[in-house]
Design a protein around this motif. Structure first.
Motif, PDB file in Angstrom:
ATOM      1  N   PHE A 135      62.883  18.123 -15.007  1.00  0.00           N
ATOM      2  CA  PHE A 135      62.699  18.612 -16.295  1.00  0.00           C
ATOM      3  C   PHE A 135      62.874  19.811 -16.569  1.00  0.00           C
ATOM      4  CE2 PHE A 135      59.751  20.408 -19.201  1.00  0.00           C
ATOM      5  CZ  PHE A 135      59.595  19.421 -20.414  1.00  0.00           C
ATOM      6  N   GLY A 136      62.626  20.954 -15.600  1.00  0.00           N
ATOM      7  CA  GLY A 136      62.606  22.162 -15.640  1.00  0.00           C
ATOM      8  C   GLY A 136      63.941  22.849 -15.149  1.00  0.00           C
ATOM      9  N   LEU A 137      64.962  21.976 -14.631  1.00  0.00           N
ATOM     10  CA  LEU A 137      66.144  22.152 -13.977  1.00  0.00           C
ATOM     11  C   LEU A 137      65.915  23.634 -13.091  1.00  0.00           C
ATOM     12  CD1 LEU A 137      68.885  21.861 -16.795  1.00  0.00           C
ATOM     13  CD2 LEU A 137      68.757  20.596 -14.638  1.00  0.00           C
ATOM     14  N   GLN A 138      65.022  23.250 -12.190  1.00  0.00           N
ATOM     15  CA  GLN A 138      64.521  24.100 -11.214  1.00  0.00           C
ATOM     16  C   GLN A 138      64.280  23.682  -9.799  1.00  0.00           C
ATOM     17  OE1 GLN A 138      60.649  25.877 -12.164  1.00  0.00           O
ATOM     18  NE2 GLN A 138      61.036  27.904 -11.773  1.00  0.00           N
ATOM     19  N   PHE A 139      64.990  24.468  -8.700  1.00  0.00           N
ATOM     20  CA  PHE A 139      64.670  24.313  -7.380  1.00  0.00           C
ATOM     21  C   PHE A 139      63.124  24.798  -7.092  1.00  0.00           C
ATOM     22  CE2 PHE A 139      69.227  24.073  -7.055  1.00  0.00           C
ATOM     23  CZ  PHE A 139      69.429  23.056  -5.789  1.00  0.00           C
ATOM     24  N   LEU A 140      62.626  23.983  -6.116  1.00  0.00           N
ATOM     25  CA  LEU A 140      61.394  24.455  -5.751  1.00  0.00           C
ATOM     26  C   LEU A 140      61.437  24.346  -4.391  1.00  0.00           C
ATOM     27  CD1 LEU A 140      59.273  22.078  -8.215  1.00  0.00           C
ATOM     28  CD2 LEU A 140      59.553  24.563  -8.481  1.00  0.00           C
ATOM     29  N   ASP A 141      60.912  25.368  -3.479  1.00  0.00           N
ATOM     30  CA  ASP A 141      60.671  25.061  -2.207  1.00  0.00           C
ATOM     31  C   ASP A 141      59.444  24.328  -1.975  1.00  0.00           C
ATOM     32  OD1 ASP A 141      60.763  26.733   0.803  1.00  0.00           O
ATOM     33  OD2 ASP A 141      58.456  26.802   0.029  1.00  0.00           O
ATOM     34  N   PRO A 142      59.455  23.472  -0.973  1.00  0.00           N
ATOM     35  CA  PRO A 142      58.571  22.505  -0.812  1.00  0.00           C
ATOM     36  C   PRO A 142      57.081  22.944  -0.690  1.00  0.00           C
ATOM     37  CG  PRO A 142      60.359  21.753   0.613  1.00  0.00           C
ATOM     38  CD  PRO A 142      60.834  23.160  -0.046  1.00  0.00           C
ATOM     39  N   VAL A 143      57.120  24.054   0.006  1.00  0.00           N
ATOM     40  CA  VAL A 143      55.653  24.902   0.295  1.00  0.00           C
ATOM     41  C   VAL A 143      55.056  25.216  -0.961  1.00  0.00           C
ATOM     42  CG1 VAL A 143      54.445  26.792   1.102  1.00  0.00           C
ATOM     43  CG2 VAL A 143      56.334  25.380   2.675  1.00  0.00           C
ATOM     44  N   ALA A 144      55.999  25.700  -2.026  1.00  0.00           N
ATOM     45  CA  ALA A 144      55.727  26.445  -3.071  1.00  0.00           C
ATOM     46  C   ALA A 144      55.419  25.028  -3.802  1.00  0.00           C
ATOM     47  CB  ALA A 144      56.882  27.202  -3.895  1.00  0.00           C
ATOM     48  N   ALA A 145      56.076  24.100  -4.007  1.00  0.00           N
ATOM     49  CA  ALA A 145      55.783  22.829  -4.906  1.00  0.00           C
ATOM     50  C   ALA A 145      54.358  22.487  -4.330  1.00  0.00           C
ATOM     51  CB  ALA A 145      56.884  21.853  -4.837  1.00  0.00           C
ATOM     52  N   LEU A 146      54.137  22.252  -3.202  1.00  0.00           N
ATOM     53  CA  LEU A 146      52.685  22.168  -2.793  1.00  0.00           C
ATOM     54  C   LEU A 146      51.580  22.560  -3.175  1.00  0.00           C
ATOM     55  CD1 LEU A 146      53.675  20.291   0.770  1.00  0.00           C
ATOM     56  CD2 LEU A 146      52.798  19.085  -1.202  1.00  0.00           C
ATOM     57  N   ARG A 147      52.004  24.202  -3.115  1.00  0.00           N
ATOM     58  CA  ARG A 147      50.942  25.046  -3.579  1.00  0.00           C
ATOM     59  C   ARG A 147      50.641  25.103  -4.970  1.00  0.00           C
ATOM     60  NH1 ARG A 147      53.148  29.204  -1.040  1.00  0.00           N
ATOM     61  NH2 ARG A 147      54.283  29.937  -2.786  1.00  0.00           N
ATOM     62  N   SER A 148      51.554  24.206  -5.814  1.00  0.00           N
ATOM     63  CA  SER A 148      51.482  24.427  -7.346  1.00  0.00           C
ATOM     64  C   SER A 148      50.324  23.310  -7.870  1.00  0.00           C
ATOM     65  CB  SER A 148      52.570  24.348  -7.841  1.00  0.00           C
ATOM     66  OG  SER A 148      53.255  22.889  -7.754  1.00  0.00           O
ATOM     67  N   LEU A 149      50.119  22.231  -6.727  1.00  0.00           N
ATOM     68  CA  LEU A 149      49.128  21.269  -7.010  1.00  0.00           C
ATOM     69  C   LEU A 149      47.990  21.631  -7.154  1.00  0.00           C
ATOM     70  CD1 LEU A 149      51.274  18.796  -4.951  1.00  0.00           C
ATOM     71  CD2 LEU A 149      51.136  18.772  -7.429  1.00  0.00           C
ATOM     72  N   PRO A 150      47.024  20.856  -7.922  1.00  0.00           N
ATOM     73  CA  PRO A 150      45.539  21.343  -8.073  1.00  0.00           C
ATOM     74  C   PRO A 150      44.862  21.441  -6.652  1.00  0.00           C
ATOM     75  CG  PRO A 150      46.343  19.180  -9.236  1.00  0.00           C
ATOM     76  CD  PRO A 150      47.302  19.433  -8.470  1.00  0.00           C
ATOM     77  N   ASP A 151      43.965  22.543  -6.819  1.00  0.00           N
ATOM     78  CA  ASP A 151      42.819  22.590  -5.690  1.00  0.00           C
ATOM     79  C   ASP A 151      41.906  21.420  -5.769  1.00  0.00           C
ATOM     80  OD1 ASP A 151      41.150  23.484  -7.693  1.00  0.00           O
ATOM     81  OD2 ASP A 151      41.430  25.691  -7.376  1.00  0.00           O
ATOM     82  N   GLU A 152      40.997  21.723  -4.725  1.00  0.00           N
ATOM     83  CA  GLU A 152      39.965  20.765  -4.837  1.00  0.00           C
ATOM     84  C   GLU A 152      38.892  20.617  -5.825  1.00  0.00           C
ATOM     85  OE1 GLU A 152      38.620  24.801  -3.494  1.00  0.00           O
ATOM     86  OE2 GLU A 152      40.327  23.374  -2.941  1.00  0.00           O
ATOM     87  N   ARG A 153      39.163  21.665  -7.092  1.00  0.00           N
ATOM     88  CA  ARG A 153      38.407  21.604  -8.265  1.00  0.00           C
ATOM     89  C   ARG A 153      39.199  21.402  -9.496  1.00  0.00           C
ATOM     90  NH1 ARG A 153      35.401  27.304  -8.731  1.00  0.00           N
ATOM     91  NH2 ARG A 153      34.937  26.542 -10.793  1.00  0.00           N
ATOM     92  N   GLY A 154      40.588  20.943  -9.233  1.00  0.00           N
ATOM     93  CA  GLY A 154      41.408  20.409  -9.929  1.00  0.00           C
ATOM     94  C   GLY A 154      42.021  21.605 -10.914  1.00  0.00           C
ATOM     95  N   ARG A 155      42.209  22.737 -10.268  1.00  0.00           N
ATOM     96  CA  ARG A 155      42.687  23.843 -11.158  1.00  0.00           C
ATOM     97  C   ARG A 155      44.210  23.888 -10.587  1.00  0.00           C
ATOM     98  NH1 ARG A 155      38.409  28.260  -9.203  1.00  0.00           N
ATOM     99  NH2 ARG A 155      39.186  27.529  -7.456  1.00  0.00           N
ATOM    100  N   VAL A 156      44.835  24.230 -11.803  1.00  0.00           N
ATOM    101  CA  VAL A 156      46.327  24.906 -11.174  1.00  0.00           C
ATOM    102  C   VAL A 156      46.696  26.061 -12.149  1.00  0.00           C
ATOM    103  CG1 VAL A 156      47.087  22.589 -11.136  1.00  0.00           C
ATOM    104  CG2 VAL A 156      47.112  23.226 -13.330  1.00  0.00           C
ATOM    105  N   ARG A 157      47.742  26.663 -11.669  1.00  0.00           N
ATOM    106  CA  ARG A 157      48.331  27.747 -12.445  1.00  0.00           C
ATOM    107  C   ARG A 157      49.315  27.441 -13.533  1.00  0.00           C
ATOM    108  NH1 ARG A 157      50.515  32.666  -9.733  1.00  0.00           N
ATOM    109  NH2 ARG A 157      52.443  31.576  -9.519  1.00  0.00           N
ATOM    110  N   LEU A 158      49.027  27.615 -14.825  1.00  0.00           N
ATOM    111  CA  LEU A 158      50.034  27.043 -15.795  1.00  0.00           C
ATOM    112  C   LEU A 158      51.423  27.534 -15.485  1.00  0.00           C
ATOM    113  CD1 LEU A 158      50.169  25.190 -18.030  1.00  0.00           C
ATOM    114  CD2 LEU A 158      49.868  27.033 -19.481  1.00  0.00           C
ATOM    115  N   VAL A 159      51.706  28.835 -14.837  1.00  0.00           N
ATOM    116  CA  VAL A 159      53.084  29.236 -14.615  1.00  0.00           C
ATOM    117  C   VAL A 159      53.829  28.554 -13.606  1.00  0.00           C
ATOM    118  CG1 VAL A 159      52.484  31.698 -15.529  1.00  0.00           C
ATOM    119  CG2 VAL A 159      51.858  31.014 -13.100  1.00  0.00           C
ATOM    120  N   ASP A 160      53.110  27.855 -12.813  1.00  0.00           N
ATOM    121  CA  ASP A 160      53.856  26.980 -12.082  1.00  0.00           C
ATOM    122  C   ASP A 160      54.437  25.618 -12.564  1.00  0.00           C
ATOM    123  OD1 ASP A 160      53.293  28.496 -10.056  1.00  0.00           O
ATOM    124  OD2 ASP A 160      51.394  27.721  -9.522  1.00  0.00           O
TER     125      ASP A 160
END
Length: 429
Positions: A135-160
């Motif tokens: 969708f974004g035509l963007q490479f993601l490092d696997p660690v960064a991709a996992l870090r962009s997923l929600p935390d235990e409270r379901g929060r994400v950074r929209l910039v990811d």
């Protein structure tokens, strides 16, 4: 559906799709289920469980295909969205693609995106590869991709999840978002933004995306997916919206809200995208760019670009001494790339004038020697007509009286002289 002048009906798609790729050389030696099981304890459980459930359902597919069967990914666009040469080289050497696709209804949570990204990142990490967000035509490092997923409270950074690219035209800068369609919402655009507001307006667009996405998902919270969601014609954006979108809710500050008018800009070409345009409120006098500049001044009021004083008092003298004592360390961090992500280093320096020095800020672009800083002016100077917003400047370190690190919320480090001024301590005449 009730249609009023206060709300804009925006159509809702029937379903949403996510596609992620993992380029590999040869067939991958690990299955998707094995890779996802390896994330146990590393992902917040709601997301980990969601990925496992979707893997076992018809809502997700994971296929391995020869790369020749997949349309070529454009290297120029991948590069424009941050691809490194090493990533492009690995893509060129790949023989196969692991294709992860998921489908889900519009609403929150966006299960298709979260689950597909989690599965693709797990596979990429297991094969020591990359993730490509189609969708974004963007490479993601696997660690960064996992870090962009929600935390235990379901929060994400929209910039990811949402990018804000821009380009220049005859009327100024044209900003768009790229990522809101992941959630079913039309992308945003703003035209005629003054050139010197590049960083600031990108942050405003991100904050506006956060606010509208919240309204959008609130409208999709029922059991049935509606045909339209009514968004407010006048969107309110605050510093809190921007801070939350960047993952810094504790730094939101107390800024006045800014109003932006929402207009539907439908595409005339059936292959092109429609947009939601952000404009000044109806009746605003003057060009749009003037309103955008005023909006940025309201939302980023933590630092003033043009400060004058003739002789400092004790508090100001201490502030200047503190700033100068830290110049060596901040230069070393700047040159080593150790500043926080999404921040900009600025310095305040003095320009000679008839009534005493005029102190202006400049963004640092290079600092090769301790004695001299090269930057771009952050304001128009009154005493020097050559110093204009965005113009290149060369600054002697002995003229520097302060420095600061800025992010989308304002000053996060430094800015000692500004703190004295904001505290209301007037300079000694």
């Amino acid at each position: 559906m009730l249609i009023t002048d206060d709300f804009l009906p925006v159509p809702v798609p029937e379903s949403l799709n996510a596609t992620y790729l993992v380029p590999t050389t040869g067939l991958p030696a690990v299955s998707a289920r094995t890779a996802v099981r390896g994330l146990a304890g590393r992902l917040a459980e709601p997301v980990h469980g969601l990925a496992k459930q979707m893997l076992d359902s018809p809502l997700m597919s994971v296929d391995v295909r020869p790369i020749s069967e997949f349309p070529e990914l454009p290297p120029d666009l991948l590069t424009a969205f941050g691809a490194s040469q090493a990533q492009l080289d690995r893509l060129a050497a790949a023989t196969h693609l692991v294709v992860v696709q998921a489908e889900y209804r519009p609403g929150w949570p966006p299960a298709h995106e979260w689950a597909a990204r989690a599965v693709a990142a797990a596979i990429a990490e297991a094969v020591d590869g990359d993730v490509v967000d189609v969708f974004g035509l963007q490479f993601l490092d696997p660690v960064a991709a996992l870090r962009s997923l929600p935390d235990e409270r379901g929060r994400v950074r929209l910039v990811d999840w949402v990018l804000v690219p821009y380009s220049s035209d005859a009327e100024g800068l044209w900003f768009t978002t790229k990522g809101l369609r992941r959630f079913g919402l039309l992308e945003l655009q703003t035209q005629g933004v003054p050139d010197h507001l590049t960083r600031a307006w990108g942050a405003v667009m991100t904050g506006a995306a956060r606010r509208l996405l919240r309204d959008w998902t609130d409208g999709l919270s029922g059991e049935e997916v509606p045909a339209f969601v009514q968004l407010p014609v006048l969107a309110t954006v605050t510093g809190h919206d921007i801070a939350v979108a960047y993952g810094n809710p504790e730094q939101h500050g107390a800024t006045a809200p800014v109003l932006l008018r929402l207009e539907l800009d439908p595409a005339t070409d059936p292959e092109a995208d429609s947009f939601l345009s952000l404009r000044p409120p109806a009746g605003h006098p003057g060009p749009d760019g003037r309103y955008f500049a005023a909006a940025c001044a309201t939302l980023f009021a933590g630092i003033q670009p043009d400060v004058r004083y003739a002789r400092s008092g004790d508090a100001m003298s201490r502030a200047i001494a503190t700033a100068r004592a830290g110049l060596r360390d901040i230069r070393a961090r700047f040159r080593a790339g150790r500043l926080p992500p999404e921040t900009q280093l600025v310095v305040k320096y003095g320009l000679p004038g008839e009534d005493g020095p005029e102190y202006v800020w400049a963004g640092v672009t290079s600092w090769d020697t301790p004695e001299r800083v090269v930057g771009a002016s952050a304001s128009d100077a009154n005493t020097d007509p050559t110093v204009r917003i965005g113009s290149p400047v060369v600054i002697e370190a002995t003229d520097i009286v302060d420095w600061a690190l800025l992010d989308s919320t304002g000053v996060i480090e430094g800015g000692w002289t500004q703190a004295v001024l904001d505290a209301g301590e007037k300079p000694t005449p």
